[in-house]
Design a protein around this motif. Structure first.
Motif, PDB file in Angstrom:
ATOM      1  N   LEU A  59       0.825  -1.198   0.000  1.00 44.21           N
ATOM      2  CA  LEU A  59       0.000   0.000   0.000  1.00 44.21           C
ATOM      3  C   LEU A  59       0.864   1.254   0.000  1.00 44.21           C
ATOM      4  O   LEU A  59       0.576   2.220  -0.701  1.00 44.21           O
ATOM      5  CB  LEU A  59      -0.939  -0.004   1.206  1.00 44.21           C
ATOM      6  CG  LEU A  59      -2.061  -1.041   1.159  1.00 44.21           C
ATOM      7  CD1 LEU A  59      -2.748  -1.132   2.507  1.00 44.21           C
ATOM      8  CD2 LEU A  59      -3.049  -0.708   0.068  1.00 44.21           C
ATOM      9  N   ASP A  60       1.951   1.238   0.773  1.00 42.83           N
ATOM     10  CA  ASP A  60       2.860   2.381   0.813  1.00 42.83           C
ATOM     11  C   ASP A  60       3.559   2.603  -0.521  1.00 42.83           C
ATOM     12  O   ASP A  60       3.905   3.729  -0.864  1.00 42.83           O
ATOM     13  CB  ASP A  60       3.917   2.205   1.907  1.00 42.83           C
ATOM     14  CG  ASP A  60       3.354   2.419   3.301  1.00 42.83           C
ATOM     15  OD1 ASP A  60       2.232   2.954   3.415  1.00 42.83           O
ATOM     16  OD2 ASP A  60       4.042   2.059   4.267  1.00 42.83           O
ATOM     17  N   SER A  61       3.776   1.527  -1.263  1.00 42.97           N
ATOM     18  CA  SER A  61       4.487   1.663  -2.534  1.00 42.97           C
ATOM     19  C   SER A  61       3.551   1.956  -3.709  1.00 42.97           C
ATOM     20  O   SER A  61       3.999   2.051  -4.843  1.00 42.97           O
ATOM     21  CB  SER A  61       5.297   0.399  -2.826  1.00 42.97           C
ATOM     22  OG  SER A  61       4.443  -0.694  -3.058  1.00 42.97           O
ATOM     23  N   GLY A  62       2.245   2.070  -3.450  1.00 49.23           N
ATOM     24  CA  GLY A  62       1.324   2.464  -4.502  1.00 49.23           C
ATOM     25  C   GLY A  62       0.477   1.351  -5.078  1.00 49.23           C
ATOM     26  O   GLY A  62      -0.279   1.581  -6.013  1.00 49.23           O
ATOM     27  N   VAL A  63       0.579   0.148  -4.556  1.00 48.18           N
ATOM     28  CA  VAL A  63      -0.262  -0.964  -5.015  1.00 48.18           C
ATOM     29  C   VAL A  63      -1.497  -0.976  -4.122  1.00 48.18           C
ATOM     30  O   VAL A  63      -1.418  -1.345  -2.958  1.00 48.18           O
ATOM     31  CB  VAL A  63       0.495  -2.310  -4.924  1.00 48.18           C
ATOM     32  CG1 VAL A  63      -0.406  -3.455  -5.329  1.00 48.18           C
ATOM     33  CG2 VAL A  63       1.731  -2.269  -5.781  1.00 48.18           C
ATOM     34  N   HIS A  64      -2.643  -0.517  -4.650  1.00 47.11           N
ATOM     35  CA  HIS A  64      -3.830  -0.350  -3.827  1.00 47.11           C
ATOM     36  C   HIS A  64      -4.915  -1.381  -4.077  1.00 47.11           C
ATOM     37  O   HIS A  64      -5.836  -1.503  -3.279  1.00 47.11           O
ATOM     38  CB  HIS A  64      -4.418   1.048  -4.030  1.00 47.11           C
ATOM     39  CG  HIS A  64      -3.483   2.130  -3.599  1.00 47.11           C
ATOM     40  ND1 HIS A  64      -3.188   2.382  -2.281  1.00 47.11           N
ATOM     41  CD2 HIS A  64      -2.750   3.009  -4.313  1.00 47.11           C
ATOM     42  CE1 HIS A  64      -2.331   3.381  -2.196  1.00 47.11           C
ATOM     43  NE2 HIS A  64      -2.043   3.773  -3.424  1.00 47.11           N
ATOM     44  N   MET A  65      -4.830  -2.101  -5.176  1.00 49.00           N
ATOM     45  CA  MET A  65      -5.858  -3.082  -5.510  1.00 49.00           C
ATOM     46  C   MET A  65      -5.275  -4.488  -5.422  1.00 49.00           C
ATOM     47  O   MET A  65      -4.134  -4.711  -5.832  1.00 49.00           O
ATOM     48  CB  MET A  65      -6.379  -2.837  -6.926  1.00 49.00           C
ATOM     49  CG  MET A  65      -6.982  -1.461  -7.137  1.00 49.00           C
ATOM     50  SD  MET A  65      -8.461  -1.200  -6.167  1.00 49.00           S
ATOM     51  CE  MET A  65      -9.580  -2.289  -6.986  1.00 49.00           C
ATOM     52  N   GLN A  68      -3.640  -5.982  -8.481  1.00 51.71           N
ATOM     53  CA  GLN A  68      -2.325  -5.461  -8.858  1.00 51.71           C
ATOM     54  C   GLN A  68      -1.209  -6.217  -8.130  1.00 51.71           C
ATOM     55  O   GLN A  68      -0.061  -6.131  -8.527  1.00 51.71           O
ATOM     56  CB  GLN A  68      -2.199  -3.979  -8.488  1.00 51.71           C
ATOM     57  CG  GLN A  68      -3.123  -3.061  -9.241  1.00 51.71           C
ATOM     58  CD  GLN A  68      -3.034  -1.643  -8.701  1.00 51.71           C
ATOM     59  OE1 GLN A  68      -2.899  -1.426  -7.505  1.00 51.71           O
ATOM     60  NE2 GLN A  68      -3.099  -0.686  -9.603  1.00 51.71           N
ATOM     61  N   ARG A  95      -3.400 -10.516  -0.362  1.00 51.13           N
ATOM     62  CA  ARG A  95      -4.459  -9.995  -1.221  1.00 51.13           C
ATOM     63  C   ARG A  95      -5.789  -9.904  -0.475  1.00 51.13           C
ATOM     64  O   ARG A  95      -6.569  -8.960  -0.659  1.00 51.13           O
ATOM     65  CB  ARG A  95      -4.597 -10.860  -2.479  1.00 51.13           C
ATOM     66  CG  ARG A  95      -3.492 -10.622  -3.471  1.00 51.13           C
ATOM     67  CD  ARG A  95      -3.742 -11.334  -4.778  1.00 51.13           C
ATOM     68  NE  ARG A  95      -3.637 -12.783  -4.641  1.00 51.13           N
ATOM     69  CZ  ARG A  95      -2.474 -13.447  -4.717  1.00 51.13           C
ATOM     70  NH1 ARG A  95      -1.358 -12.813  -4.932  1.00 51.13           N
ATOM     71  NH2 ARG A  95      -2.456 -14.759  -4.587  1.00 51.13           N
ATOM     72  N   MET A  98      -5.736  -6.821   1.669  1.00 50.60           N
ATOM     73  CA  MET A  98      -5.908  -5.618   0.845  1.00 50.60           C
ATOM     74  C   MET A  98      -7.370  -5.490   0.404  1.00 50.60           C
ATOM     75  O   MET A  98      -7.900  -4.385   0.319  1.00 50.60           O
ATOM     76  CB  MET A  98      -4.991  -5.668  -0.370  1.00 50.60           C
ATOM     77  CG  MET A  98      -3.528  -5.547  -0.019  1.00 50.60           C
ATOM     78  SD  MET A  98      -2.464  -5.732  -1.425  1.00 50.60           S
ATOM     79  CE  MET A  98      -2.721  -4.174  -2.240  1.00 50.60           C
ATOM     80  N   ARG A  99      -8.018  -6.597   0.149  1.00 49.75           N
ATOM     81  CA  ARG A  99      -9.406  -6.579  -0.309  1.00 49.75           C
ATOM     82  C   ARG A  99     -10.345  -6.119   0.811  1.00 49.75           C
ATOM     83  O   ARG A  99     -11.216  -5.295   0.597  1.00 49.75           O
ATOM     84  CB  ARG A  99      -9.802  -7.991  -0.753  1.00 49.75           C
ATOM     85  CG  ARG A  99     -11.152  -8.103  -1.395  1.00 49.75           C
ATOM     86  CD  ARG A  99     -11.388  -9.507  -1.945  1.00 49.75           C
ATOM     87  NE  ARG A  99     -10.394  -9.878  -2.929  1.00 49.75           N
ATOM     88  CZ  ARG A  99      -9.533 -10.897  -2.799  1.00 49.75           C
ATOM     89  NH1 ARG A  99      -9.573 -11.664  -1.717  1.00 49.75           N
ATOM     90  NH2 ARG A  99      -8.657 -11.155  -3.737  1.00 49.75           N
ATOM     91  N   ARG A 102     -10.558  -2.272   2.259  1.00 50.39           N
ATOM     92  CA  ARG A 102     -11.235  -1.225   1.485  1.00 50.39           C
ATOM     93  C   ARG A 102     -12.587  -0.921   2.034  1.00 50.39           C
ATOM     94  O   ARG A 102     -13.286  -1.583   2.581  1.00 50.39           O
ATOM     95  CB  ARG A 102     -11.347  -1.664   0.040  1.00 50.39           C
ATOM     96  CG  ARG A 102      -9.985  -1.854  -0.562  1.00 50.39           C
ATOM     97  CD  ARG A 102     -10.088  -2.020  -2.031  1.00 50.39           C
ATOM     98  NE  ARG A 102     -10.738  -0.861  -2.567  1.00 50.39           N
ATOM     99  CZ  ARG A 102     -10.131   0.137  -3.214  1.00 50.39           C
ATOM    100  NH1 ARG A 102      -8.887   0.051  -3.406  1.00 50.39           N
ATOM    101  NH2 ARG A 102     -10.770   1.161  -3.658  1.00 50.39           N
TER     102      ARG A 102
END
Length: 102
Positions: A59-65, A68, A95, A98-99, A102
């Motif tokens: 998330l910190d590196s820009g992978v938000h989904m 991805q 994953r 991350m899901r 949201r």
């Protein structure tokens, strides 16, 4: 002004200025786990901690989904932050975290 109005909300940052990150994530110091639990508890606990660290780093590196975050991306992020390459199960857990965040 009431005292409650001066207290920041739990979701608000208390930082006075923006924090610049050079690396996506730096893990916190590890503490010993409580003794006397079954071995499976420790395995599951450590897997969850690793998945959480990796999800935060992604998330910190820009992978938000979650779509991805392929296994290769998760493993390269693990190498970047200095943790052992995760298994397929841990990648799946990353994953999932991350899901549901949201």
């Amino acid at each position: 002004m009431p005292a409650a109005a001066l207290k920041p909300l739990p979701t608000q940052s208390t930082s006075k200025r923006a924090v610049v990150l050079e690396l996506p994530y730096e893990p916190v110091a590890k503490r010993p786990l409580p003794p006397g639990r079954p071995r499976e508890w420790y395995v599951t606990h450590n897997r969850r901690l690793k998945a959480m660290r990796l999800a935060i780093a992604l998330l910190d590196s820009g992978v938000h989904m979650p779509n991805q975050a392929r296994n290769e991306k998760i493993r390269s992020t693990a190498q970047l932050i200095g943790v052992h390459p995760p298994s397929d199960t841990t990648c799946h857990m990353v994953r999932a975290l991350m899901r549901y965040a949201r």
